[in-house]
Design a protein around this motif. Structure first.
Motif, PDB file in Angstrom:
ATOM      1  N   VAL A  87       0.830  -1.203   0.000  1.00  0.00           N
ATOM      2  CA  VAL A  87       0.000   0.000   0.000  1.00  0.00           C
ATOM      3  C   VAL A  87       0.865   1.254   0.000  1.00  0.00           C
ATOM      4  N   LYS A  91       1.633   3.943  -3.098  1.00  0.00           N
ATOM      5  CA  LYS A  91       1.328   5.355  -2.902  1.00  0.00           C
ATOM      6  C   LYS A  91       2.520   6.174  -3.396  1.00  0.00           C
ATOM      7  N   TYR A 113     -10.146   9.488  -5.493  1.00  0.00           N
ATOM      8  CA  TYR A 113     -10.130   8.108  -5.021  1.00  0.00           C
ATOM      9  C   TYR A 113      -8.871   7.755  -4.224  1.00  0.00           C
ATOM     10  N   GLY A 114      -7.714   8.024  -4.827  1.00  0.00           N
ATOM     11  CA  GLY A 114      -6.444   7.699  -4.166  1.00  0.00           C
ATOM     12  C   GLY A 114      -6.288   8.448  -2.846  1.00  0.00           C
ATOM     13  N   ILE A 117      -8.574   7.042  -0.104  1.00  0.00           N
ATOM     14  CA  ILE A 117      -8.214   5.787   0.568  1.00  0.00           C
ATOM     15  C   ILE A 117      -6.949   5.930   1.381  1.00  0.00           C
ATOM     16  N   HIS A 118      -6.143   6.950   1.070  1.00  0.00           N
ATOM     17  CA  HIS A 118      -4.961   7.134   1.902  1.00  0.00           C
ATOM     18  C   HIS A 118      -5.256   8.117   3.029  1.00  0.00           C
ATOM     19  N   THR A 170      -2.131  11.323  -5.427  1.00  0.00           N
ATOM     20  CA  THR A 170      -1.612  10.795  -4.161  1.00  0.00           C
ATOM     21  C   THR A 170      -0.184  11.258  -3.912  1.00  0.00           C
TER      22      THR A 170
ATOM     23  N   ALA B 169      -2.844  -0.607  -8.329  1.00  0.00           N
ATOM     24  CA  ALA B 169      -1.704   0.262  -8.554  1.00  0.00           C
ATOM     25  C   ALA B 169      -1.815   1.562  -7.761  1.00  0.00           C
ATOM     26  N   LEU B 170      -3.041   1.892  -7.326  1.00  0.00           N
ATOM     27  CA  LEU B 170      -3.195   3.088  -6.498  1.00  0.00           C
ATOM     28  C   LEU B 170      -2.911   2.775  -5.028  1.00  0.00           C
ATOM     29  N   GLY B 171      -2.574   1.547  -4.754  1.00  0.00           N
ATOM     30  CA  GLY B 171      -2.234   1.196  -3.383  1.00  0.00           C
ATOM     31  C   GLY B 171      -3.418   0.751  -2.558  1.00  0.00           C
ATOM     32  N   LEU B 172      -4.431   0.200  -3.218  1.00  0.00           N
ATOM     33  CA  LEU B 172      -5.556  -0.313  -2.447  1.00  0.00           C
ATOM     34  C   LEU B 172      -5.262  -1.712  -1.960  1.00  0.00           C
ATOM     35  N   HIS B 176     -10.323  -3.561  -0.198  1.00  0.00           N
ATOM     36  CA  HIS B 176     -10.768  -2.224  -0.556  1.00  0.00           C
ATOM     37  C   HIS B 176     -11.062  -2.128  -2.050  1.00  0.00           C
TER      38      HIS B 176
END
Lengths: 257, 295
Positions: A87, A91, A113-114, A117-118, A170, B169-172, B176
């Motif tokens: 994760v 990022k 979105y990114g 979630i972060h 992100t 790739a977005l780090g999920l 999630h």
């Protein structure tokens, strides 16, 4: 003066090998990737360039029966060690794919979105982040009046820039681009190229491309892959004018591939 | 005959098949509605059924049908989704998984009367509940679950790979990305599956005969305490559904107006399924539009 010694390496790939089952896809790759540069990865189809870029954010781990050995240092840390936090890695190392792949949500939601979630949740902060990412991706003016409509209504080139905005929202360190313009028309392509050159101020970019003119136009350094081996890597000017290896010369002159 | 004529012939054949099927369906539905329509009065729809005299209604049965549908979907949708997510996203490609898949397929084609017998053993006798609404709903869950798992798995698998890659790739995390990307994208497919499953619940009789029973106690529609034995909401009471009612009046009804009640019930059943489908699709598309921001 050699640029190589002056700049910090963000990735340092040493003796990297990748196998898909029994197929040896990457062989003893040694490649430094320098901060705030565009590194182009070129080579004919099946040479391992996509495999290589997918190792950098470990997307390769989602491929069945894949094995890796060697060292893949990202900011001094070997990503091939156990217990890497995917994760936080992703990022920091964002990726843009061959074909624009926005989610079936609104433009705003795609970019938010990114960050969401972060952990970003304040509306104001999200709105600012989305606007900045869209501006950085040269898309803001085209979409600012329809942020809350579906992202799937955008053109192919806009979708790809949206995906870049989604990735940079992100604030990653590195931006991986896997043939980002191969499905786009020339105008969209030149926009993305211009964007890549702008973005390297803030990000390190690794771009896979099958288009040699693109590599020559956009990148600072070029690495030439052939059949799973890294044949040569150097400053882009040198690769395209006086390469050391005849295979590189033949490829950049368009004699094969 | 040259290839152009063959092409025309093929077109003609397929058009005739389509026309034949459509005519048959419209004929059937039209006939049922024509026969049943004169019976459809408010009184028929709301009054309780009668055992001996003419003029009984289907109020309780209609209520039971809807109630058992809601209960069944309450069990089927979460379990089916869970199973589908497991099969599509977590199950490894090995012997165990293929055994599970075979079991699901076998279960999906199990005759409903067999499920009724299974329900009788487990939900009626083993639990000691007797004929109950909840027993019927559980039997219907067994009946529907395999199909629901299959539909959810297919819907999730048909989400483009790129979407999943983008989210990873977005780090999920895996969960999630399932929750925020895969499920919304698979929503239309899952909804269709749920609607089909509901239709089956509505029309199902065989597996309910021995689980929810073929009688309904006199219900007090003013009493909404779910623990009271005369309350419509009580799940531990026998509950004859509309489809079962059609079967029971036809086979063992003592009322003089069997035919009229059966016709009316059949028409109501068809209309109810139709209305339910349209409503579910409409709400589903509203939801989907909201998620995907499509105007």
């Amino acid at each position: 003066m050699s640029v190589a010694t002056a700049q910090a390496q963000i990735f340092s790939v040493r003796n990297l090998n990748v196998w898909y089952g029994s197929q040896h896809a990457l062989k003893d790759i040694e490649l430094p990737i320098y901060k705030n540069e565009v590194t182009a990865i070129i080579g004919p189809s099946g040479c391992g360039k996509s495999t290589f870029i997918k190792t950098l954010n470990l997307m390769i781990q989602h491929v069945k029966r894949v094995r890796m050995s060697g060292e893949l240092l990202y900011q001094e840390r070997n990503l091939l060690d156990q217990g890497v936090d995917l994760v936080s890695l992703r990022k920091q190392v964002g990726m843009v794919f061959q074909k624009g792949n926005p989610f079936g949500k609104s433009i705003f939601e795609n970019v938010a979105y990114g960050p969401r979630i972060h952990g970003m949740s304040k509306k104001k902060e999200l709105e600012e982040t989305v606007e900045r990412a869209l501006r950085d991706a040269f898309l803001w003016d085209e979409v600012k009046d329809r942020l809350h409509t579906s992202a799937l209504g955008l053109s192919g080139g806009q979708q790809q820039r949206l995906c870049i905005a989604r990735t940079i929202a992100t604030r990653p360190e590195v931006l991986l681009m896997d043939e980002p313009t191969s499905a786009l028309d020339p105008i969209s392509t030149s926009k993305i190229e211009e964007l890549a050159m702008q973005l390297k101020k803030d990000y390190t970019i690794v771009m896979v491309t099958h288009n040699m003119q693109q590599a020559a136009r956009v990148s600072d350094r070029t690495a030439f892959f052939l059949m799973g081996e890294l044949i040569e890597h150097d400053e882009t000017g040198k690769i395209f004018s006086t390469p050391n290896d005849t295979r590189t010369e033949n490829y950049v002159m368009g004699r094969f591939g | 005959m040259n290839s152009r004529q063959r092409d025309q012939l093929a077109t003609l054949v397929f058009y005739s098949i389509a026309a034949g099927i459509t005519a048959l369906l419209f004929g059937l539905i039209g006939y049922m509605l024509y026969q049943g329509f004169p019976k459809l009065t408010l009184d028929f729809l709301t009054s309780p059924s009668s055992s001996f005299k003419a003029g009984g209604g289907i109020g309780s049965q209609l209520f039971n049908s809807f109630y058992i549908l809601v209960l069944t979907m309450l069990f089927t949708i979460p379990l089916g989704l869970g199973g589908g997510i497991y099969m599509a996203e977590y199950a490894r490609d090995n012997k165990l998984t293929s055994t599970i898949r075979t079991c699901i397929e076998v279960l999906a084609s199990l005759p409903s009367i067999v499920i009724g017998m299974f329900g009788l053993l487990v939900f009626v006798n083993l639990t000691g509940w007797g004929y109950t609404m909840i027993g019927g709903a559980l039997a219907l869950t067994v009946f529907n679950l395999p199909v629901m798992v299959r539909v959810c798995e297919d819907a999730l698998r048909s989400v483009p790979r790129e979407q999943k890659e983008a989210s990873l790739a977005l780090g999920l995390t895996h969960w999630h990305s399932i929750k925020t990307v895969l499920l919304p994208a698979a929503f239309p497919g899952i909804l269709t599956g749920a609607i089909l499953a509901s239709g089956r619940v509505f029309g199902e009789a065989a597996s309910l005969l021995f689980t929810a029973g073929i009688t309904t106690p006199t219900l007090d529609f003013g009493n909404w305490n779910p623990f009271d034995s005369v309350s419509p909401l009580n799940i531990f009471r026998p509950a004859e559904t509309l489809a079962v009612h059609i079967w029971s009046v036809n086979t063992q009804g003592l009322i003089p107006d069997v035919r009229a009640v059966a016709d009316g019930s059949a028409a109501v059943l068809i209309l109810a399924v139709l209305v339910f489908n349209l409503l579910a699709r409409w709400i589903g598309s509203l939801l989907h539009k909201k998620i995907t921001a499509q105007a």
